[in-house]
Design an enzyme around this catalytic site. Structure first.
Site, short mmCIF file in Angstrom:
data_model
loop_
_atom_site.label_atom_id
_atom_site.label_comp_id
_atom_site.label_asym_id
_atom_site.label_seq_id
_atom_site.Cartn_x
_atom_site.Cartn_y
_atom_site.Cartn_z
N CYS A 119 -13.35 7.32 14.59
CA CYS A 119 -12.48 8.48 14.62
C CYS A 119 -13.25 9.60 15.32
O CYS A 119 -14.47 9.53 15.45
CB CYS A 119 -12.05 8.90 13.21
N CYS A 121 -12.83 12.95 14.33
CA CYS A 121 -12.77 14.19 13.54
C CYS A 121 -14.15 14.76 13.23
O CYS A 121 -14.31 15.99 13.17
CB CYS A 121 -11.95 13.99 12.27
N LYS A 194 -2.64 4.78 6.65
CA LYS A 194 -3.50 5.88 6.21
C LYS A 194 -2.61 7.08 5.96
O LYS A 194 -2.02 7.64 6.88
CB LYS A 194 -4.56 6.20 7.26
N ARG A 216 -3.25 17.26 9.22
CA ARG A 216 -3.10 16.00 9.96
C ARG A 216 -1.77 15.30 9.66
O ARG A 216 -1.63 14.10 9.86
CB ARG A 216 -4.28 15.08 9.61
N LYS A 247 -4.99 3.24 2.71
CA LYS A 247 -5.84 4.35 2.30
C LYS A 247 -4.97 5.56 1.99
O LYS A 247 -4.12 5.91 2.81
CB LYS A 247 -6.83 4.69 3.42
N SER A 273 -12.61 9.30 -1.70
CA SER A 273 -13.54 10.25 -2.32
C SER A 273 -12.94 11.01 -3.49
O SER A 273 -13.61 11.22 -4.51
CB SER A 273 -14.04 11.24 -1.27
N TYR A 312 -17.02 4.10 -3.15
CA TYR A 312 -18.27 4.81 -3.39
C TYR A 312 -18.95 4.31 -4.65
O TYR A 312 -20.11 4.66 -4.92
CB TYR A 312 -18.01 6.32 -3.46
#
Length: 323
Positions: A119, A121, A194, A216, A247, A273, A312
């Site tokens: 990506c 970003c 996504k 976005r 996601k 996250s 994570y």
């Protein structure tokens, strides 16, 4: 009621529960996200994502060695560049941070599956995932840049390229460029569904990728839609995706289930996250037991149909499963 029918017999002890369990987690299910930065001797904990770190290249090897010893077989790399510009040109430099990380990891850990997030970003000065003109993302101009990044990742030795930008046609463009340059064996794990989600907040802190203005929502999916997700997956498969991804994961278990039921490709799910951070925060206050809740969440993601879980908690969960 037939009193001879007693489902509780199969729940009466830990041994029988283990024997008949339908969904089993293993360390091989997990992909660990890693954030790589320039500099030396950097291992800085990300405040909003405890137990996850910004790692310089000299500390990356030790971190991956620890993961491998826990049974983790795959990582996905995110890079934080030294400079940013309007088109994200540092993303495709041969000596870019991700490219250096891939080369080092594949040399030291040849059996490790190295996935690279693709990506712009983190690399653009405006923080959007593509080329921005007059406040709007230019889809086709972005594809050209994404293809350059994908090729640089493949040349560095990446096993899988994971485009997360949600531009239309990016899987086909990446597949074409990889094939034309002799990288037919490099796979594509597409972020196919996504969603435009509020659960990404801590990641944007970790990746320094929050958009400078706007959001976005014009290219990431509306959280209210599910049929659209199936169409996005169909398009990515037709364009050459090897793995499709949903996601976030926890609020989109229904989408994971639909992906698993409708398509024969492996399905990945990103336990993002915000899903991680909210449990961490509650656990720190003593409101939840982190281990129990995390394993329950990860089990639910696999039960819904995910073959691959990006999380994570990968290292923590791998350790817990050994206990």
């Amino acid at each position: 009621m037939d009193l001879n029918i007693r489902p509780r017999r199969l729940r009466s002890s830990q041994g029988i529960r283990d024997l008949v369990r339908e969904t089993n987690l293993t360390a091989a299910d997990f992909v660990k996200p890693l954030f790589v930065v320039n500099g030396q001797n950097i291992r800085d904990e990300i405040p909003s994502m405890p137990a996850n770190y910004h790692l310089s290249l000299d500390n990356l090897e030790a971190e991956v060695q620890r993961l491998v010893e826990l049974g983790i077989k795959a990582v996905i790399l995110f890079g934080l560049p030294e400079y940013k510009d309007a088109e994200g040109s540092s993303a495709w430099q041969q000596d870019g941070i991700v490219q250096q990380a891939v080369k080092g990891l594949k040399k030291k850990f040849p059996e490790l599956l190295v996935i690279t997030d693709l990506c712009l970003c983190q690399y653009t000065d405006h923080g959007h995932c593509g080329i921005l003109e007059a406040g709007k993302i230019k889809n086709d101009a972005t594809l050209e840049r994404l293809a350059k990044v994908a090729l640089s990742h493949a040349e560095a030795g990446a096993d899988l390229i994971a485009p997360s930008d949600m531009m239309d046609g990016r899987v086909a463009k990446i597949r074409q460029v990889l094939d034309q340059n002799g990288f037919k064996e490099v796979g594509i794990m597409a972020y196919s569904a996504k969603y435009h989600s509020a659960f990404y907040g801590p990641f944007r802190d970790a990746a320094h990728s929050a958009p400078g203005e706007g959001d976005r929502s014009s290219y990431q999916m509306d959280a209210a839609n599910s049929d659209e997700a199936l169409r996005e997956m169909e398009l990515d498969i037709a364009e050459g995706a090897d793995i499709i991804m949903v996601k976030p994961a926890l609020s989109y278990l229904d989408i994971i289930k639909q992906a698993s039921d409708n398509f024969k490709l492996p399905v990945a799910a990103y336990n993002v996250s915000g899903e991680y951070a909210m449990v961490k925060a509650a656990a720190e206050k003593g409101w939840l037991d982190e281990k129990s809740v995390a394993l329950e969440i990860l089990t639910s993601i696999k039960r819904a149909g995910a073959d691959i879980i990006i999380t994570y908690w990968a290292d923590s969960a791998a350790g817990w499963l050994k206990e």
